[in-house]
Design a protein around this motif. Structure first.
Motif, PDB file in Angstrom:
ATOM      1  N   ALA A   1       0.684  -1.084   0.078  1.00 35.71           N
ATOM      2  CA  ALA A   1       0.327  -0.068  -0.156  1.00 35.71           C
ATOM      3  C   ALA A   1       0.944   1.581   0.161  1.00 35.71           C
ATOM      4  O   ALA A   1       0.089   2.281  -0.319  1.00 35.71           O
ATOM      5  CB  ALA A   1      -0.756  -0.162   0.927  1.00 35.71           C
ATOM      6  N   TYR A   2       1.992   0.909   0.536  1.00 34.47           N
ATOM      7  CA  TYR A   2       2.751   2.200   0.505  1.00 34.47           C
ATOM      8  C   TYR A   2       3.963   2.319  -0.435  1.00 34.47           C
ATOM      9  O   TYR A   2       4.836   3.927  -1.120  1.00 34.47           O
ATOM     10  CB  TYR A   2       4.260   2.145   1.059  1.00 34.47           C
ATOM     11  N   GLU A   3       3.556   1.918  -1.769  1.00 38.97           N
ATOM     12  CA  GLU A   3       4.260   1.731  -3.579  1.00 38.97           C
ATOM     13  C   GLU A   3       4.391   3.482  -3.831  1.00 38.97           C
ATOM     14  O   GLU A   3       4.808   3.824  -3.974  1.00 38.97           O
ATOM     15  CB  GLU A   3       3.629   0.712  -4.205  1.00 38.97           C
ATOM     16  N   PRO A   4       2.945   4.159  -3.806  1.00 38.72           N
ATOM     17  CA  PRO A   4       2.891   5.618  -4.127  1.00 38.72           C
ATOM     18  C   PRO A   4       3.467   6.623  -3.454  1.00 38.72           C
ATOM     19  O   PRO A   4       4.168   7.323  -3.944  1.00 38.72           O
ATOM     20  CB  PRO A   4       1.137   6.122  -4.008  1.00 38.72           C
ATOM     21  N   LEU A   5       3.255   6.230  -1.941  1.00 36.24           N
ATOM     22  CA  LEU A   5       4.255   6.676  -1.381  1.00 36.24           C
ATOM     23  C   LEU A   5       5.899   6.863  -1.516  1.00 36.24           C
ATOM     24  O   LEU A   5       6.477   7.741  -1.590  1.00 36.24           O
ATOM     25  CB  LEU A   5       4.298   6.614   0.123  1.00 36.24           C
ATOM     26  N   ILE A   6       6.585   5.377  -1.609  1.00 36.66           N
ATOM     27  CA  ILE A   6       7.443   5.354  -1.968  1.00 36.66           C
ATOM     28  C   ILE A   6       8.161   5.971  -3.159  1.00 36.66           C
ATOM     29  O   ILE A   6       9.342   6.695  -3.429  1.00 36.66           O
ATOM     30  CB  ILE A   6       8.048   4.082  -2.246  1.00 36.66           C
ATOM     31  N   SER A   7       7.059   6.272  -4.612  1.00 38.01           N
ATOM     32  CA  SER A   7       7.425   6.842  -5.288  1.00 38.01           C
ATOM     33  C   SER A   7       7.666   8.497  -5.677  1.00 38.01           C
ATOM     34  O   SER A   7       8.709   9.061  -6.034  1.00 38.01           O
ATOM     35  CB  SER A   7       6.655   6.495  -6.275  1.00 38.01           C
ATOM     36  N   LEU A   8       7.328   8.781  -4.316  1.00 42.72           N
ATOM     37  CA  LEU A   8       7.717  10.155  -3.712  1.00 42.72           C
ATOM     38  C   LEU A   8       8.572  10.489  -3.134  1.00 42.72           C
ATOM     39  O   LEU A   8       8.720  11.334  -2.637  1.00 42.72           O
ATOM     40  CB  LEU A   8       5.859  10.608  -3.071  1.00 42.72           C
ATOM     41  N   ALA A   9       9.363   9.540  -2.411  1.00 41.83           N
ATOM     42  CA  ALA A   9      10.588   9.068  -1.424  1.00 41.83           C
ATOM     43  C   ALA A   9      11.442   9.841  -2.316  1.00 41.83           C
ATOM     44  O   ALA A   9      11.937   9.340  -3.228  1.00 41.83           O
ATOM     45  CB  ALA A   9      10.292   8.086  -0.236  1.00 41.83           C
ATOM     46  N   THR A  10      12.850  10.828  -1.137  1.00 45.03           N
ATOM     47  CA  THR A  10      13.844  10.669  -1.759  1.00 45.03           C
ATOM     48  C   THR A  10      14.928   9.806  -0.704  1.00 45.03           C
ATOM     49  O   THR A  10      16.217   9.400  -0.938  1.00 45.03           O
ATOM     50  CB  THR A  10      14.322  12.266  -1.538  1.00 45.03           C
ATOM     51  N   VAL A  11      14.299   9.662   0.525  1.00 51.64           N
ATOM     52  CA  VAL A  11      15.208   9.058   1.755  1.00 51.64           C
ATOM     53  C   VAL A  11      13.849   8.075   1.780  1.00 51.64           C
ATOM     54  O   VAL A  11      13.007   8.317   2.289  1.00 51.64           O
ATOM     55  CB  VAL A  11      15.704   9.843   2.662  1.00 51.64           C
ATOM     56  N   ILE A  12      14.722   7.203   2.272  1.00 50.84           N
ATOM     57  CA  ILE A  12      13.949   5.794   2.912  1.00 50.84           C
ATOM     58  C   ILE A  12      14.375   5.305   4.259  1.00 50.84           C
ATOM     59  O   ILE A  12      16.213   5.264   4.018  1.00 50.84           O
ATOM     60  CB  ILE A  12      14.119   4.576   2.162  1.00 50.84           C
ATOM     61  N   LYS A  13      14.413   5.384   5.010  1.00 49.99           N
ATOM     62  CA  LYS A  13      15.116   5.648   6.869  1.00 49.99           C
ATOM     63  C   LYS A  13      14.840   4.319   7.263  1.00 49.99           C
ATOM     64  O   LYS A  13      13.562   3.413   7.463  1.00 49.99           O
ATOM     65  CB  LYS A  13      14.498   6.375   7.576  1.00 49.99           C
ATOM     66  N   ILE A  14      15.855   3.200   8.170  1.00 48.90           N
ATOM     67  CA  ILE A  14      15.863   1.557   8.387  1.00 48.90           C
ATOM     68  C   ILE A  14      16.062   1.630   9.657  1.00 48.90           C
ATOM     69  O   ILE A  14      16.953   2.191   9.875  1.00 48.90           O
ATOM     70  CB  ILE A  14      16.007   0.966   7.283  1.00 48.90           C
ATOM     71  N   ASP A  15      15.292   1.098  10.394  1.00 47.81           N
ATOM     72  CA  ASP A  15      15.750   1.255  11.935  1.00 47.81           C
ATOM     73  C   ASP A  15      15.955   0.089  12.009  1.00 47.81           C
ATOM     74  O   ASP A  15      15.595  -0.960  12.324  1.00 47.81           O
ATOM     75  CB  ASP A  15      14.678   1.123  12.838  1.00 47.81           C
ATOM     76  N   LEU A  16      17.688  -0.276  12.722  1.00 47.96           N
ATOM     77  CA  LEU A  16      18.340  -1.589  12.575  1.00 47.96           C
ATOM     78  C   LEU A  16      18.284  -1.532  14.497  1.00 47.96           C
ATOM     79  O   LEU A  16      17.990  -2.799  13.849  1.00 47.96           O
ATOM     80  CB  LEU A  16      20.045  -1.346  12.444  1.00 47.96           C
ATOM     81  N   MET A  17      17.359  -1.307  14.685  1.00 44.55           N
ATOM     82  CA  MET A  17      16.691  -2.291  15.959  1.00 44.55           C
ATOM     83  C   MET A  17      15.740  -2.783  15.391  1.00 44.55           C
ATOM     84  O   MET A  17      15.867  -3.595  16.086  1.00 44.55           O
ATOM     85  CB  MET A  17      17.209  -1.085  17.099  1.00 44.55           C
ATOM     86  N   GLN A  18      14.783  -2.138  15.200  1.00 42.52           N
ATOM     87  CA  GLN A  18      13.343  -2.880  14.657  1.00 42.52           C
ATOM     88  C   GLN A  18      13.482  -3.946  13.279  1.00 42.52           C
ATOM     89  O   GLN A  18      13.171  -4.736  13.831  1.00 42.52           O
ATOM     90  CB  GLN A  18      12.289  -1.601  14.341  1.00 42.52           C
ATOM     91  N   THR A  19      14.993  -3.435  12.894  1.00 46.08           N
ATOM     92  CA  THR A  19      14.827  -4.852  11.688  1.00 46.08           C
ATOM     93  C   THR A  19      16.234  -4.534  11.214  1.00 46.08           C
ATOM     94  O   THR A  19      16.926  -4.117  10.380  1.00 46.08           O
ATOM     95  CB  THR A  19      14.459  -3.598  10.164  1.00 46.08           C
ATOM     96  N   PRO A  20      16.591  -6.158  12.044  1.00 42.96           N
ATOM     97  CA  PRO A  20      18.183  -6.036  11.598  1.00 42.96           C
ATOM     98  C   PRO A  20      18.957  -6.714   9.969  1.00 42.96           C
ATOM     99  O   PRO A  20      18.367  -6.887   9.577  1.00 42.96           O
ATOM    100  CB  PRO A  20      18.220  -7.100  12.316  1.00 42.96           C
ATOM    101  N   LEU A  21      19.907  -6.176  10.412  1.00 47.00           N
ATOM    102  CA  LEU A  21      20.482  -6.154   9.299  1.00 47.00           C
ATOM    103  C   LEU A  21      20.556  -7.783   8.378  1.00 47.00           C
ATOM    104  O   LEU A  21      19.969  -7.532   7.555  1.00 47.00           O
ATOM    105  CB  LEU A  21      21.884  -5.698   9.169  1.00 47.00           C
ATOM    106  N   GLU A  22      20.704  -8.349   8.939  1.00 45.58           N
ATOM    107  CA  GLU A  22      20.946  -9.799   8.326  1.00 45.58           C
ATOM    108  C   GLU A  22      19.115  -9.493   7.599  1.00 45.58           C
ATOM    109  O   GLU A  22      18.912 -10.741   6.858  1.00 45.58           O
ATOM    110  CB  GLU A  22      21.328 -10.891   9.213  1.00 45.58           C
TER     111      GLU A  22
END
Length: 403
Positions: free
Chosen positions: A123-144
């Motif tokens: 559902a976030y695809e339209p918003l992703i298409s407008l975004a310039t930066v995506i922030k990913i929290d490494l504590m909530q979503t570990p790298l692996e």
């Protein structure tokens, strides 16, 4: 009403600051009031742009500011400069038609959009298409667990990936390897590799020099001679005292004039910072800036404390990142330096009354607001002065760094 703002740096791969995220509260009494995110961000904008001026918090860097759904759809960003602010869309904002229309309008105005605490949903695809930066929290979503997500996002050439909550250099290197370009977290303030060995004599001499300059009576004639013969130190002294921090009408033209204007206490601080900078010349500039901020802020908030030497708190703040500067443990470093036991306790364990002041400084620095006021009334901290002291300490650090 006082505006309490904390800033957290966002780095490039080269560890140079790209932007600052601004965090807000409207008070620090007891617990922070339960105000909604829209009110918080509105006051950040009013307090920073229309009050003190956002440049005093971010310098020449961008400001990442959280935006709730209400603020987005009500076009609160209108009237602000797109070359100063990145709109950070909170993770709980649903990309409905009103949000997408407002975000599209913001992009047309030249604003960059960052999606905070991102986790992919179709559902976030339209918003992703407008975004310039995506922030990913490494504590909530570990790298692996996010390799596939990062791989897919990197295919979109318009997106820049930002890793949040990067707390160690190992995580920093892993995030670089995965394709992140921007990084937020306190990895830069940690030792890169812990080397439990003795300090090199040259660095030990710098530390001892700092301690001596803060103990002995000062000979202005000798100081003038030493600084005048050191071109780099003379340049830094003139740049510092002619900076906007002092708001002087006439520029200082001689070392003697500068020393007279500064006075003994500020000269000690200046030389201490210059010497410490030489210890960390290969480290990120933000590390030195943060240490200077801690030094000044700790000194300022102790103004009413009986029996506390402000110079001691300045040094404790300045040395609070010594382990990261020298890639060593604080315990090992303290064994090699002739500090008093209360100073060592503050630096190693964050304990004692000196450690309490340092803990408050750290809370205000990171926006951990519940730590900003002490349980011990003997600390005598004037809550109403905290916003003013915070801004003063930022300006003080920037003046030293020439920003």
């Amino acid at each position: 009403m006082d505006t309490y703002i904390a800033r957290q740096p966002i780095f490039h791969r080269n560890k140079k600051v790209y932007a600052y995220e601004l965090l807000f509260r409207d008070g620090v009494a007891n617990a922070f009031p339960d105000i909604d995110g829209s009110t918080a961000t509105s006051r950040v904008l009013l307090g920073s742009f229309l009050g003190a001026g956002i440049e005093q918090f971010t310098g020449d860097c961008l400001a990442f500011i959280n935006f709730t759904r209400d603020l987005i759809v009500n076009n609160v960003i209108a009237g602000f400069s797109s070359d100063k602010v990145v709109i950070e869309v909170l993770e709980n904002v649903t990309p409905d038609d009103a949000v997408l229309e407002a975000c599209h309008h913001a992009r047309e105005q030249g604003f960059a959009l960052a999606l905070d605490d991102f986790f992919y949903q179709p559902a976030y695809e339209p918003l992703i298409s407008l975004a310039t930066v995506i922030k990913i929290d490494l504590m909530q979503t570990p790298l692996e667990t996010i390799q596939d997500l990062v791989h897919d996002l990197r295919k979109r050439q318009t997106l820049t990936l930002l890793a949040e909550k990067v707390e160690t250099y190992e995580e920093f290197q892993m995030a670089i390897g995965m394709g992140f370009s921007l990084f937020q977290g306190y990895f830069f303030s940690k030792p890169e590799v812990l080397k439990k060995r003795d300090l090199a004599p040259s660095k030990l001499n710098y530390l001892r020099f700092i301690m001596e300059i803060n103990k002995n009576e000062m000979d202005f004639n000798k100081l003038e001679s030493v600084i005048s013969q050191d071109i780099a130190m003379s340049f830094k002294l003139f740049r510092y005292i002619n900076s906007p921090y002092f708001r002087r009408i006439n520029e200082i033209q001689s070392v003697r004039h500068a020393l007279t204007i500064l006075g003994e206490r500020e000269i000690r601080n200046f030389i201490s910072v210059i010497a410490l900078s030489n210890l960390a010349d290969e480290k990120p500039g933000e590390l030195i800036r943060t240490a200077i901020f801690r030094a000044r802020f700790s000194e300022l908030i102790s103004r009413n404390a009986p029996g506390i030497q402000k110079e001691t708190l300045f040094l404790i703040g300045l040395f609070s990142m010594l382990d990261a500067m020298l890639d060593n443990t604080m315990e090992n470093l303290m064994h090699q330096l002739p500090f008093s036991e209360d100073i060592k306790a503050a630096l190693v364990e964050r304990s004692g009354i000196l450690g309490a002041y340092l803990n408050i400084t750290l809370g205000c620095e990171t926006g951990e607001w519940s730590a900003c006021l002490p349980a011990d009334p003997h600390l005598k901290i004037d809550e109403s002065k905290i916003p003013e002291d915070y801004l003063n300490a930022l300006q003080f650090a920037d003046a030293y760094m020439g920003k």
